[in-house]
Structure formats: C-alpha cells, structure tokens
Design a protein around this motif. Structure first.
Motif, PDB file in Angstrom:
ATOM      1  N   VAL A 203       0.824  -1.211   0.000  1.00 43.84           N
ATOM      2  CA  VAL A 203       0.000   0.000   0.000  1.00 43.84           C
ATOM      3  C   VAL A 203       0.860   1.264   0.000  1.00 43.84           C
ATOM      4  O   VAL A 203       0.353   2.379   0.165  1.00 43.84           O
ATOM      5  N   GLY A 204       2.167   1.097  -0.185  1.00 41.32           N
ATOM      6  CA  GLY A 204       3.071   2.236  -0.313  1.00 41.32           C
ATOM      7  C   GLY A 204       3.353   2.962   0.980  1.00 41.32           C
ATOM      8  O   GLY A 204       3.562   4.184   0.990  1.00 41.32           O
ATOM      9  N   ALA A 205       3.386   2.209   2.091  1.00 42.95           N
ATOM     10  CA  ALA A 205       3.612   2.837   3.393  1.00 42.95           C
ATOM     11  C   ALA A 205       4.711   2.108   4.154  1.00 42.95           C
ATOM     12  O   ALA A 205       5.030   0.957   3.862  1.00 42.95           O
ATOM     13  N   GLU A 206       5.300   2.804   5.123  1.00 47.57           N
ATOM     14  CA  GLU A 206       6.196   2.142   6.062  1.00 47.57           C
ATOM     15  C   GLU A 206       5.348   1.518   7.156  1.00 47.57           C
ATOM     16  O   GLU A 206       4.337   2.088   7.579  1.00 47.57           O
ATOM     17  N   ALA A 207       5.771   0.359   7.624  1.00 47.14           N
ATOM     18  CA  ALA A 207       4.987  -0.345   8.633  1.00 47.14           C
ATOM     19  C   ALA A 207       4.770   0.511   9.883  1.00 47.14           C
ATOM     20  O   ALA A 207       3.695   0.467  10.493  1.00 47.14           O
ATOM     21  N   ARG A 208       5.742   1.314  10.245  1.00 42.93           N
ATOM     22  CA  ARG A 208       5.619   2.116  11.469  1.00 42.93           C
ATOM     23  C   ARG A 208       4.539   3.189  11.354  1.00 42.93           C
ATOM     24  O   ARG A 208       4.119   3.755  12.370  1.00 42.93           O
ATOM     25  N   SER A 209       4.097   3.489  10.126  1.00 44.09           N
ATOM     26  CA  SER A 209       3.024   4.473   9.936  1.00 44.09           C
ATOM     27  C   SER A 209       1.661   3.806   9.794  1.00 44.09           C
ATOM     28  O   SER A 209       0.664   4.487   9.550  1.00 44.09           O
ATOM     29  N   CYS A 210       1.613   2.473   9.966  1.00 47.71           N
ATOM     30  CA  CYS A 210       0.374   1.714   9.806  1.00 47.71           C
ATOM     31  C   CYS A 210      -0.170   1.239  11.140  1.00 47.71           C
ATOM     32  O   CYS A 210       0.590   0.947  12.059  1.00 47.71           O
ATOM     33  N   VAL A 211      -1.488   1.143  11.205  1.00 43.57           N
ATOM     34  CA  VAL A 211      -2.153   0.481  12.327  1.00 43.57           C
ATOM     35  C   VAL A 211      -2.569  -0.903  11.867  1.00 43.57           C
ATOM     36  O   VAL A 211      -3.211  -1.054  10.818  1.00 43.57           O
TER      37      VAL A 211
END
Length: 212
Positions: free
Chosen positions: A152-160
């Motif tokens: 989804v084009g995100a870093e894991a640390r910015s995901c919930v």
C-alpha cells in the motif's frame, strides 16, 4: 490500515470451529479445548500439527496434507453461505474507504478461502491482500505485515494493524506497526498494544492517534 480477517473483521473462527470439529469426527476423535485455543491465529501447517498431535494421529506431511484438503473444502463450503461480521467491522471499513485510507487484508488463511470470504467482506474495500500462502513466512513472523505495508506504499511504522490473536499481534509488532487488539476467541495481553472491546469503539480519529 492493515486488517487481519478471521476473528477480526468476520466471526469466521466459529466457522473454523465447525470445520475442525467435523474433521476430528472424520478421524474418529474429539479435539480438546486446549488444542483448539492453541490454533487461533496460527498458520495451517501449525494448526494441523497441533490437531494431529492432540488426536494421536500421525504427524507426517502426507497425513497432515490430507487433513488440510478435507478441512479447507469443508470451510470453503461454509464460507459460501456467508460469514458473520464482527461488531463494528463493516462500518469501520466503509468509513476508512470513504476517507481514502489505504487498506490491506493480512491473513494466515489461504488465498482460495480468502476469495470466498471476500464475497461477504467485499474485495473492493482493499488495496492489497496478503494471504497465508502468498508469503514465505506467516504470522507470527513480521513478513506478512511488512509485505502488506509495502503493497500500500507505506512504512509499517506508519500503519495500524488490527488483530485478534497473539500470533497476529506478535507479527504486527515485529513489523513495527501500531497494534489495535480486539479480542475474539482468546484473551490478549495489552502490553505494547491498544486494547478495545470491539470495533464499535473505534473511528478514524481514534486510529490516527495511534500513529501520531
């Protein structure tokens, strides 16, 4: 947002309960409650290892593969009848999608079963799907969540990551995600996670604060 499926979005653990009970009966045995609890959130290989050991069946690849085929065909049949939503899950998915939040489904369930469950959940909700047979290592390894975040084009640390099982929580935390834990079949340790009673208690503002 990264969502587990079984026990988190849909109450499919009860469907698996039926399938596992019938599989045990097929083998002429009864599965213990202890073994069933140990299976929650595990991949299929580990689940079959637990089941075969509990039932006193051969713990060989051939024997377990035979059980997997039997179980997955039965569960697929049950999934086709529809899978009940967990409280608040449908509404939260709809709100996140409407707000343009990238969503991924991250599950240990094999893809051919996920595709049937998605007839209820709606594949259109998700920008990415990571099934248990589509990664080299499954939960509790971090790979499923790292893979989903990248998709989804995100870093894991910015995901919930939203999870209902200890293995899923371990996977998401190891990937670096903020974890929202929603208990279903087993009690969860709140250490390092945000624990809620159900997704009825969650909205977009609540989720944003978890990664602020």
């Amino acid at each position: 947002m990264l969502f587990d499926m079984d026990g988190t979005l849909v109450d499919s653990e009860k469907v698996w309960e039926i399938g596992l009970s019938e599989l045990s009966e097929h083998h002429g045995r009864a599965l213990s409650a202890r073994a069933r609890r140990a299976m929650v959130g595990t991949n299929m290989s580990d689940s079959m290892r637990i089941l075969h050991a509990d039932l006193g069946l051969p713990v060989t690849r051939a024997a377990m593969d035979e059980s997997v085929v039997w179980l997955e065909e039965r569960v697929k049949e049950l999934f086709r009848g529809g899978v009940p939503w967990r409280p608040g899950a449908k509404e939260l998915l709809g709100a996140l999608k409407a707000a343009g939040v990238p969503l991924a489904l991250v599950t240990a369930t094999h893809r051919h079963l996920v595709d049937v469950a998605l007839l209820t959940i709606g594949a259109e909700h998700f920008d990415a799907i990571v099934a248990g047979d589509e990664v080299d290592s499954t939960k509790p390894h971090p790979m499923p969540y790292l893979t989903a975040a990248a998709m989804v084009g995100a870093e894991a640390r910015s995901c919930v990551a939203v999870e209902d099982s200890p293995n899923g929580i371990t996977s998401a935390r190891a990937a670096g995600c903020a974890v929202l834990a929603v208990p279903c079949e087993v009690a969860l340790d709140p250490e390092g996670v945000t624990l809620v009673g159900s997704l009825l208690d969650v909205d977009i503002d609540f989720l944003r604060k978890l990664v602020a």
